[in-house]
Scaffold this motif. Sequence first.
Motif, PDB file in Angstrom:
ATOM      1  N   LYS A 202       6.517  25.174   9.835  1.00  0.00           N
ATOM      2  CA  LYS A 202       6.413  26.637   9.752  1.00  0.00           C
ATOM      3  C   LYS A 202       5.183  27.099   8.979  1.00  0.00           C
ATOM      4  O   LYS A 202       4.818  28.270   9.060  1.00  0.00           O
ATOM      5  CB  LYS A 202       7.682  27.246   9.171  1.00  0.00           C
ATOM      6  CG  LYS A 202       7.876  27.064   7.682  1.00  0.00           C
ATOM      7  CD  LYS A 202       9.125  27.815   7.239  1.00  0.00           C
ATOM      8  CE  LYS A 202       9.322  27.718   5.736  1.00  0.00           C
ATOM      9  NZ  LYS A 202      10.525  28.471   5.291  1.00  0.00           N
ATOM     10  N   SER A 203       4.518  26.183   8.259  1.00  0.00           N
ATOM     11  CA  SER A 203       3.277  26.573   7.596  1.00  0.00           C
ATOM     12  C   SER A 203       2.166  26.813   8.617  1.00  0.00           C
ATOM     13  O   SER A 203       1.196  27.518   8.336  1.00  0.00           O
ATOM     14  CB  SER A 203       2.839  25.499   6.596  1.00  0.00           C
ATOM     15  OG  SER A 203       2.520  24.291   7.263  1.00  0.00           O
ATOM     16  N   GLN A 204       2.318  26.242   9.812  1.00  0.00           N
ATOM     17  CA  GLN A 204       1.302  26.375  10.851  1.00  0.00           C
ATOM     18  C   GLN A 204       1.783  27.158  12.068  1.00  0.00           C
ATOM     19  O   GLN A 204       0.964  27.672  12.838  1.00  0.00           O
ATOM     20  CB  GLN A 204       0.848  24.979  11.318  1.00  0.00           C
ATOM     21  CG  GLN A 204       0.194  24.141  10.240  1.00  0.00           C
ATOM     22  CD  GLN A 204      -0.054  22.732  10.727  1.00  0.00           C
ATOM     23  OE1 GLN A 204       0.747  21.830  10.520  1.00  0.00           O
ATOM     24  NE2 GLN A 204      -1.175  22.536  11.396  1.00  0.00           N
ATOM     25  N   TYR A 205       3.096  27.229  12.259  1.00  0.00           N
ATOM     26  CA  TYR A 205       3.637  27.840  13.469  1.00  0.00           C
ATOM     27  C   TYR A 205       4.762  28.818  13.112  1.00  0.00           C
ATOM     28  O   TYR A 205       5.426  28.679  12.093  1.00  0.00           O
ATOM     29  CB  TYR A 205       4.206  26.768  14.415  1.00  0.00           C
ATOM     30  CG  TYR A 205       3.216  25.702  14.786  1.00  0.00           C
ATOM     31  CD1 TYR A 205       2.342  25.885  15.860  1.00  0.00           C
ATOM     32  CD2 TYR A 205       3.127  24.527  14.052  1.00  0.00           C
ATOM     33  CE1 TYR A 205       1.414  24.909  16.193  1.00  0.00           C
ATOM     34  CE2 TYR A 205       2.203  23.547  14.377  1.00  0.00           C
ATOM     35  CZ  TYR A 205       1.344  23.742  15.446  1.00  0.00           C
ATOM     36  OH  TYR A 205       0.423  22.778  15.759  1.00  0.00           O
ATOM     37  N   THR A 206       4.972  29.756  14.008  1.00  0.00           N
ATOM     38  CA  THR A 206       6.144  30.617  13.949  1.00  0.00           C
ATOM     39  C   THR A 206       7.224  29.935  14.783  1.00  0.00           C
ATOM     40  O   THR A 206       6.961  29.532  15.918  1.00  0.00           O
ATOM     41  CB  THR A 206       5.823  32.008  14.523  1.00  0.00           C
ATOM     42  OG1 THR A 206       4.795  32.603  13.727  1.00  0.00           O
ATOM     43  CG2 THR A 206       7.048  32.899  14.539  1.00  0.00           C
ATOM     44  N   ILE A 207       8.429  29.800  14.247  1.00  0.00           N
ATOM     45  CA  ILE A 207       9.484  29.050  14.929  1.00  0.00           C
ATOM     46  C   ILE A 207      10.705  29.942  15.126  1.00  0.00           C
ATOM     47  O   ILE A 207      11.141  30.639  14.207  1.00  0.00           O
ATOM     48  CB  ILE A 207       9.862  27.789  14.131  1.00  0.00           C
ATOM     49  CG1 ILE A 207       8.644  26.858  14.022  1.00  0.00           C
ATOM     50  CG2 ILE A 207      11.036  27.061  14.782  1.00  0.00           C
ATOM     51  CD1 ILE A 207       8.849  25.653  13.123  1.00  0.00           C
ATOM     52  N   VAL A 208      11.231  29.911  16.353  1.00  0.00           N
ATOM     53  CA  VAL A 208      12.481  30.600  16.667  1.00  0.00           C
ATOM     54  C   VAL A 208      13.444  29.554  17.199  1.00  0.00           C
ATOM     55  O   VAL A 208      13.123  28.829  18.135  1.00  0.00           O
ATOM     56  CB  VAL A 208      12.289  31.716  17.712  1.00  0.00           C
ATOM     57  CG1 VAL A 208      13.590  32.499  17.887  1.00  0.00           C
ATOM     58  CG2 VAL A 208      11.152  32.646  17.329  1.00  0.00           C
ATOM     59  N   ILE A 209      14.610  29.451  16.580  1.00  0.00           N
ATOM     60  CA  ILE A 209      15.561  28.412  16.943  1.00  0.00           C
ATOM     61  C   ILE A 209      16.922  29.007  17.260  1.00  0.00           C
ATOM     62  O   ILE A 209      17.422  29.866  16.524  1.00  0.00           O
ATOM     63  CB  ILE A 209      15.666  27.348  15.828  1.00  0.00           C
ATOM     64  CG1 ILE A 209      16.686  26.255  16.185  1.00  0.00           C
ATOM     65  CG2 ILE A 209      15.992  27.974  14.477  1.00  0.00           C
ATOM     66  CD1 ILE A 209      16.684  25.073  15.226  1.00  0.00           C
ATOM     67  N   VAL A 210      17.504  28.576  18.363  1.00  0.00           N
ATOM     68  CA  VAL A 210      18.907  28.867  18.657  1.00  0.00           C
ATOM     69  C   VAL A 210      19.717  27.696  18.146  1.00  0.00           C
ATOM     70  O   VAL A 210      19.389  26.532  18.405  1.00  0.00           O
ATOM     71  CB  VAL A 210      19.129  29.043  20.176  1.00  0.00           C
ATOM     72  CG1 VAL A 210      20.599  28.877  20.531  1.00  0.00           C
ATOM     73  CG2 VAL A 210      18.641  30.404  20.634  1.00  0.00           C
TER      74      VAL A 210
END
Length: 259
Positions: A202-210
Motif C-alpha cells: 500500500k506504500s506504492q499502490y491503492t488497494i481495494v479488497i473484498v
Amino acid sequence: MNDREISGSSEQAVLNLDKVSISYSGVAAVKNVSFPIAKNKVTSIIGPSGCGKSTLLRSLNRMNDFIPEVSIDGQISFAGQNLYAEKVDAVSVRRRIGMVFQKPNPFPKSIYNNIAWGPRINGYAGSSDELVEQSLKQAALWDEVKDRLDSSALNLSGGQQQRLCIARALAMEPDILLMDEPCSALDPISSARIEDLIFELKSQYTIVIVTHNMQQAARISDYTAFMEMGDLIEFGITDQLFTRPKKQRTEDYVTGRFG
C-alpha cells in the motif's frame, strides 16, 4: 470529478463512486452506492454472501463488461474521468486498475512468462529480466522461485500461485490493485503472507479488497465499506466501523449476530 478529501480525514480520494447501481438483466445487485477510495490505502468491502461486494469490485475496472446482461448507472471516476464514459478504453482502464481473483489463476506457462507475457504483448520495451525480478520481489516470491523461473507456474503451491498472480498484476504497473477474496482458497500461513504483502504494497499502490473475513478486514484495511443486499450500509475508517459503528445493522454484522 476532481479528487476530494475523504470525510473525517485529510486523505485524498483516487477513485470515487457516485450513486453506482448495477443490475443483472434488470435485477439490482448494487443500489445507489457512493464512497471514495483513498490513495495508498487499503479499502475493504465486507458483507454477507450475495450482497453485491464482488459485483461492485469488478465494476471498478470494468470487468463486468464481459457479462452481456449487466448494466451500470451512476459514475465511477478515476483521475478525474468517468471510467464508463463513451470514449474511455476499457483495456486501458484494466492496465491502470489491476485485479487478483479469488482462486489463483496462473497461465499454463513458465513462472517467467507468467510475468513477462502481459507487458510484452502490450509493448513493454524495457528489460523483461529486470521486470520479472522486480515484480516477484514486490510480491515476496523472488527468493522462492529465482532458481526455477523456467518451470511451470502450475507446479507452485496455492499460496505461491496467488503471490505469482499478484506479481503478474504488478508487472503491468497499475495505480490500483483490486483483490477479490484473495485468501479464501489458502491455508492460514499463506493467508498471513498475503496479508503482510498487502500491508507492504500500500506504500506504492491503492488497494481495494473484498473479503468475507471480518478479522482480516480489521487487520489490513484503513477504510471499510459494509454492504447488505446491494445497499451500502456504512463506510468509514476501519477502526471506527468495527468498534464504534454508526448503524445498528453494522454492529449486528461485525459482532456476528447475522451473516
